[in-house]
Write a protein that holds these residues in place. Structure first.
Motif: not given
Length: 132
Positions: A12-25
């Motif tokens: 969940x933390x990786x997912x939230x960080x990816x959302x915040x960074x705009x990292x679709x992969x």
């Protein structure tokens, strides 16, 4: 914290960080091919499948680049042997919105299932409280 809880917390933390960074992969990682998501914007009947899920994110990333945040405020996890869920509150707003409504939080619920020994997000639900 159990190993399962620690693994889900990391997902969940990786997912939230990816959302915040705009990292679709990064957003798509750890999600099942048959994901079901109910989101704040339409469609109200949700989206089904990883391809439909992927198509929901570019408009959000565009909005977020205007200076919005996306960060976990609090989270709780319950994990069984094969199924788990996490619920969280997130700060998901522009700086202007947070000035006028500092307590507003996005509600997040994730349903996960274990596939081949690995936790995967199979259901995702985002909502804001109705303030009308």
């Amino acid at each position: 914290m159990t190993d399962d809880t620690a693994e889900i917390t990391a997902i969940v933390n990786r997912w939230a960080r990816a959302v915040h960074e705009g990292d679709l992969d990064g957003v798509l990682a750890d999600h099942t091919d048959d994901i079901v998501m109910f989101d704040v914007p339409p469609p109200d009947q949700g989206v089904r499948g990883i391809d439909a899920y992927a198509r929901t994110w570019p408009p959000f990333f565009t909005w977020q680049r205007q200076g919005a945040c996306f960060e976990i405020d609090s989270m709780e996890i319950t994990a069984g042997d094969e199924v788990a869920f996490a619920h969280a509150l997130l700060r998901c707003a522009t700086a202007e919105s947070l000035r006028t409504e500092p307590a507003q939080r996005l509600r997040l619920t994730l349903g996960l299932r274990k596939e081949n020994g690995r936790w995967m997000v199979a259901h995702e639900h985002h909502s804001f409280p109705d303030r009308s």
